[in-house]
Design a protein around this motif. Structure first.
Motif, short mmCIF file in Angstrom:
data_model
loop_
_atom_site.label_atom_id
_atom_site.label_comp_id
_atom_site.label_asym_id
_atom_site.label_seq_id
_atom_site.Cartn_x
_atom_site.Cartn_y
_atom_site.Cartn_z
N PHE A 1 2.47 2.46 5.31
CA PHE A 1 2.29 2.96 3.95
C PHE A 1 3.57 3.60 3.46
O PHE A 1 4.17 4.43 4.14
CB PHE A 1 1.16 3.99 3.91
CG PHE A 1 -0.16 3.45 4.37
CD1 PHE A 1 -0.63 2.25 3.87
CD2 PHE A 1 -0.91 4.13 5.31
CE1 PHE A 1 -1.85 1.74 4.29
CE2 PHE A 1 -2.12 3.63 5.74
CZ PHE A 1 -2.59 2.43 5.23
N LYS B 1 0.85 -1.18 0.00
CA LYS B 1 0.00 0.00 0.00
C LYS B 1 0.89 1.23 0.00
O LYS B 1 1.83 1.33 0.78
CB LYS B 1 -0.91 0.00 1.22
CG LYS B 1 -1.99 -1.07 1.16
CD LYS B 1 -2.93 -0.98 2.35
CE LYS B 1 -4.03 -2.02 2.24
NZ LYS B 1 -4.97 -1.95 3.39
N ILE C 1 -4.61 6.15 -0.46
CA ILE C 1 -3.80 4.96 -0.28
C ILE C 1 -4.15 4.02 -1.42
O ILE C 1 -5.32 3.64 -1.60
CB ILE C 1 -4.08 4.28 1.07
CG1 ILE C 1 -3.82 5.25 2.22
CG2 ILE C 1 -3.23 3.02 1.21
CD1 ILE C 1 -2.40 5.76 2.28
N SER D 1 -2.84 0.49 -3.92
CA SER D 1 -2.02 -0.72 -3.97
C SER D 1 -1.14 -0.67 -5.21
O SER D 1 -1.61 -0.36 -6.30
CB SER D 1 -2.90 -1.96 -4.00
OG SER D 1 -2.12 -3.13 -4.10
#
Length: 361
Positions: A337, A152, A159, A161
């Motif tokens: 993240f 992520k 956010i 992927s």
């Protein structure tokens, strides 16, 4: 001869820079500067051995006429060594900024860093990472492993992927090294082709064997960019694909027989053994057997290289350690993240800190 470990080189450079700043703060002036606030003067240097987990560093410690000077990471060795490594790793994983670098330095007990001093450290560290990202590669790699993991990534306020493609190469001397760690918005033939063309621009000309899963775009990019190389389908991914079509209660017994295919001494024996399995299970598990027949040849290419360690070139398991190191670092960064960096300016930060881990494996 292998290239110097980049994390070791950065740690050596950083310790010398921090010693210089700490000593100047204690003296009250830069070396050679006439200043009324000066409390003492520099008087040469002395060599001090500093043992770290990355190797031994020989420091040039500044000598002072009055008061003496001992670097903070020598007096508080274990804690400070970990903190220094954190400075190098976190600075790049989080993204280097003057504010963050100043905060990291202050956490080590170094106060009163000027904006100019912090900016200079930031600039030099960025240059070292850029060198690693674009460093020349060898012309020939007998083996490369290619695999991707998903992370992520923070993109502005969102956010998302992303696939992180990792390429590891085996040098002619038998050493493994990380060639690239690149983010991709999608796993496709175009993105993998771009990745491999970057490697070729950095010097790669010949690859004997490419090991990956059977992602269509990845396969096509390998065939297009590395003409004359063999492609090894990862046997672990291949087995997983086959076992999807096996009833749960029979997976264990079928898998035990299936994996014996890749334990055979040569391709002919492996094909004969596979044929016995095909004959036995064709009627019971037609989908699984169809997959086995389709991908068998590609999964046996590693047996054509008996002079290489066949356990390591039959699958992409060699990259599992790399993936674990990446995830171990990203779990503690900004709530797990990663900050998003454009592909054209991506720095394979994590590869700096996993290089030593691979060497010690």
């Amino acid at each position: 001869m292998t290239e110097p470990d980049p994390l070791y080189a950065m740690l050596e450079w950083l310790t010398n820079e921090l010693m210089k700043l700490e000593a100047e703060n204690k003296v009250g002036a830069h070396k050679g500067e006439h200043c009324p606030t000066r409390t003492t003067h520099f008087s040469g240097t002395r060599v001090r051995r500093f043992d770290t987990r990355l190797g031994t560093i020989y420091l040039l410690v500044p000598k002072l006429r009055k008061g003496g000077y001992i670097p903070f990471f020598v007096t508080e060795r274990k804690r400070s060594e970990q903190a220094l490594l954190q400075v190098v790793q976190e600075a790049f994983i989080n993204g280097v900024s003057t504010r963050k670098m100043e905060r990291l330095a202050q956490s080590l007990g170094i106060e009163s860093l000027s904006a100019g001093q912090v900016s200079e450290i930031t600039k030099d560290l960025n240059e070292q990472v850029e060198w690693f990202r674009t460093r020349p590669l060898e012309k020939e790699y007998p083996v490369i492993w290619v695999d991707a993991l998903y992370e992520k990534v923070r993109c502005e306020r969102h956010i998302i992927s992303m696939a992180i493609a990792v390429v590891q190469g085996l040098t002619s001397e038998g050493n493994r090294e990380i060639l690239a760690v690149e983010p991709m918005y999608a796993e496709s033939e175009d993105t993998y082709t771009h990745l491999f063309e970057q490697l070729k621009r950095r010097g790669v000309e010949t690859v004997w064997l490419c090991i990956s899963d059977a992602h269509t775009g990845l396969k096509n990019a390998i065939q297009k960019c590395f003409l004359g190389s063999s492609w090894q389908r990862c046997k672990v991914h291949f087995m997983r694909n086959i076992l999807v079509h096996i009833p749960h209660k029979e997976k264990e017994s079928f898998a035990a027989k299936l994996k014996q295919i890749w334990y055979q001494p040569d391709q002919e024996c492996a094909k004969q053994y596979a044929h016995l399995i095909i004959q036995e299970y064709r009627d019971r598990f037609p989908q699984a057997i169809a997959l086995l027949e389709e991908g068998l040849e590609d999964s046996l290419q590693f047996l054509a290289f008996p002079h290489l360690d066949q356990r390591k070139i039959s699958s992409t398991n060699s990259l599992e350690r790399v993936h674990k190191e990446i995830r171990r670092r990203t779990r503690v960064v900004e709530g797990s993240f990663l900050p998003l960096i454009p592909i054209s300016g991506w720095s394979p930060v994590i590869s700096l800190s996993i290089r030593k881990d691979l060497d010690e494996e």
